[in-house]
Design a protein around this motif. Structure first.
Motif, PDB file in Angstrom:
ATOM      1  N   GLY A   3       0.793  -1.219   0.000  1.00  8.70           N
ATOM      2  CA  GLY A   3       0.000   0.000   0.000  1.00  8.70           C
ATOM      3  C   GLY A   3       0.817   1.255   0.000  1.00  8.70           C
ATOM      4  O   GLY A   3       0.286   2.332   0.264  1.00  8.70           O
ATOM      5  N   ARG A   5       3.070   4.530  -1.200  1.00 13.33           N
ATOM      6  CA  ARG A   5       2.798   5.550  -2.224  1.00 13.33           C
ATOM      7  C   ARG A   5       3.548   5.267  -3.522  1.00 13.33           C
ATOM      8  O   ARG A   5       3.021   5.464  -4.609  1.00 13.33           O
ATOM      9  CB  ARG A   5       3.167   6.917  -1.669  1.00 13.33           C
ATOM     10  N   ARG A   8       1.732   2.647  -5.600  1.00 10.66           N
ATOM     11  CA  ARG A   8       0.516   3.172  -6.227  1.00 10.66           C
ATOM     12  C   ARG A   8       0.870   4.090  -7.392  1.00 10.66           C
ATOM     13  O   ARG A   8       0.230   4.058  -8.439  1.00 10.66           O
ATOM     14  CB  ARG A   8      -0.341   3.919  -5.193  1.00 10.66           C
ATOM     15  N   SER A   9       1.910   4.895  -7.245  1.00 10.42           N
ATOM     16  CA  SER A   9       2.323   5.811  -8.305  1.00 10.42           C
ATOM     17  C   SER A   9       2.791   5.046  -9.529  1.00 10.42           C
ATOM     18  O   SER A   9       2.407   5.362 -10.662  1.00 10.42           O
ATOM     19  CB  SER A   9       3.435   6.727  -7.796  1.00 10.42           C
ATOM     20  N   ALA A  11       2.038   1.970 -10.432  1.00 12.87           N
ATOM     21  CA  ALA A  11       0.903   1.283 -11.050  1.00 12.87           C
ATOM     22  C   ALA A  11       0.021   2.259 -11.826  1.00 12.87           C
ATOM     23  O   ALA A  11      -0.462   1.951 -12.924  1.00 12.87           O
ATOM     24  CB  ALA A  11       0.085   0.559  -9.987  1.00 12.87           C
ATOM     25  N   GLU A  12      -0.186   3.455 -11.267  1.00 15.40           N
ATOM     26  CA  GLU A  12      -1.019   4.457 -11.943  1.00 15.40           C
ATOM     27  C   GLU A  12      -0.370   4.936 -13.242  1.00 15.40           C
ATOM     28  O   GLU A  12      -1.044   5.104 -14.260  1.00 15.40           O
ATOM     29  CB  GLU A  12      -1.265   5.640 -11.016  1.00 15.40           C
ATOM     30  N   THR A 152       5.899  -7.046  -4.401  1.00 11.09           N
ATOM     31  CA  THR A 152       5.535  -5.733  -4.945  1.00 11.09           C
ATOM     32  C   THR A 152       5.485  -5.765  -6.474  1.00 11.09           C
ATOM     33  O   THR A 152       4.562  -5.214  -7.081  1.00 11.09           O
ATOM     34  CB  THR A 152       6.542  -4.662  -4.481  1.00 11.09           C
ATOM     35  N   ILE A 156       2.132  -5.054  -8.797  1.00 16.50           N
ATOM     36  CA  ILE A 156       2.004  -4.066  -9.883  1.00 16.50           C
ATOM     37  C   ILE A 156       1.387  -4.724 -11.114  1.00 16.50           C
ATOM     38  O   ILE A 156       0.471  -4.186 -11.733  1.00 16.50           O
ATOM     39  CB  ILE A 156       3.382  -3.458 -10.221  1.00 16.50           C
ATOM     40  N   THR A 159      -2.243  -5.292 -10.545  1.00 13.53           N
ATOM     41  CA  THR A 159      -3.010  -4.045 -10.489  1.00 13.53           C
ATOM     42  C   THR A 159      -3.270  -3.468 -11.879  1.00 13.53           C
ATOM     43  O   THR A 159      -4.358  -2.948 -12.146  1.00 13.53           O
ATOM     44  CB  THR A 159      -2.271  -3.006  -9.621  1.00 13.53           C
TER      45      THR A 159
END
Length: 370
Positions: A3, A5, A8-9, A11-12, A152, A156, A159
């Motif tokens: 979780g 940051r 998440r960055s 993956a986005e 991790t 990714i 996700t």
């Protein structure tokens, strides 16, 4: 699932690149390279199998011979490729722990040599979509330098998988929209045309083309365009294979004779997109029934342009896309006779070039009775 940051960055960013992939020239390659980088992989891979489209195996940073070597090594076989053997249900992640279980039953040395050559012995994968007629898979590949995937890195991949599937569906829609737009343009010009996909299967046809199909001309059987006689069908299939290979550039010379007259079949290669799933049309087959339409329109053209009936037939045939040689053959005269007639026609119509004459004739045909 991690979780933090940074995860998440990453993956986005990768997800947004895949979302744009169908709309950009090198979009798919750019997105795959980004996935490779954020997962610390040697390569990222997108592959497809199925009857609806052309099979492909896109892996980043591989030479042109990679795909052929993959197939030669038995890469599509579950008893050879432990990745295929370990495949799970759509959207379920598979990684080294699952590969190890399959490899316990034996490992094909030729396939191992192949994956080691391309630093791809380890990694993780996910089936994006699997149903009759189609299969899409996404993977990240690791060699000894990268080692086994981390939690991790796998997270990714898991996700971004839904984003990749959405992009594939968008690409599908765009390529099918391209078919519809092309067919619409052909319909506007009243062009009898049949569109073939990357597998040589019929993916669309104009209404005027369908009206010319029949037992004595051409038929569509199980999605394949067929000629009525075996000898003609061999010629037709040969031209389709050549066009799929990008060699559809020769003169149109395949003639069919039916009860309604002659039909000229012309097979051409369409411009190819570098990153295509095979949904888009790759070959166009145009059908020309020169004598019927030309003879029917010759009188209208002659009346509008002040030409004799014979001159009107010459112009009508040219307007239907025939060369001077083909006009001569269809009318049973020499090419020199056609050239001589054209000099008179140019003078009567006040034009200097054949293209101007054809444009004028097509305008008359468009306004005249059909």
């Amino acid at each position: 699932m991690p979780g933090n940051r940074e995860f998440r960055s990453d993956a986005e960013v990768v997800g947004s690149l895949f979302a744009r992939a169908p709309f950009e020239k090198e979009g798919w390659n750019t997105a795959l390279q980004a996935l490779r980088d954020v997962t610390g992989s040697s390569r990222a891979q997108l592959l497809a199998l199925g009857s609806r489209f052309q099979a492909f195996n896109w892996a980043t940073d591989t030479p042109p011979e990679y795909e052929a070597e993959f197939i030669a090594a038995g890469g599509l076989r579950a008893d050879v490729n432990y990745r295929v053997g370990a495949t799970r249900a759509p959207m379920e992640l598979t990684w080294e722990a699952h590969y190890d279980q399959v490899r316990q039953n034996g490992t094909d040395e030729a396939y191992l040599d192949h994956v080691r050559k391309y630093d791809a012995e380890f990694g993780a994968q996910i089936v994006l979509s699997q149903r009759p007629g189609m299969f899409f898979g996404l993977a990240v590949l690791h060699g000894p330098a990268e080692g086994r995937t981390t939690e991790t890195q796998r997270a990714i991949l898991e996700t971004v998988a839904p984003e990749v599937l959405a992009a594939i569906r968008m690409q599908d829609a765009i390529e099918h929209q391209g078919i519809a737009l092309l067919r619409g343009s052909l319909e506007a010009f009243h062009s009898p045309a049949i569109l073939l996909d990357a597998l040589g299967k019929v993916c669309d046809a104009t209404e005027s083309a369908r009206n010319l199909l029949g037992p004595g001309t051409l038929q569509i059987r199980e999605g394949v365009l067929r000629a009525p006689r075996p000898d003609l069908d061999r010629l037709l299939q040969g031209r389709i294979v050549a066009a799929l290979a990008g060699q559809g550039e020769g003169a149109a010379d395949l003639w069919l004779r039916s009860e309604t007259g002659l039909l000229l079949v012309d097979v051409r290669t369409l411009p190819r997109q570098e990153w295509s799933f095979g949904f888009a049309p790759r070959v166009i087959v145009t059908l020309r029934a020169p004598l019927g339409p030309a003879q029917a329109q010759a009188r209208t053209i002659g009346s509008a342009l002040g030409l004799t009936l014979a001159e009107g037939e010459v112009v009508a045939l040219l307007a239907h896309g025939h060369s001077r040689q083909q006009v001569a053959t269809l009318r049973g005269v020499s090419v020199q006779t056609v050239i001589s007639q054209l000099r008179t026609i140019f003078q009567k119509c006040g034009v200097n070039r054949e293209a101007e004459l054809v444009a004028l004739a097509r305008a008359v045909m468009e306004m005249g009775p059909r």
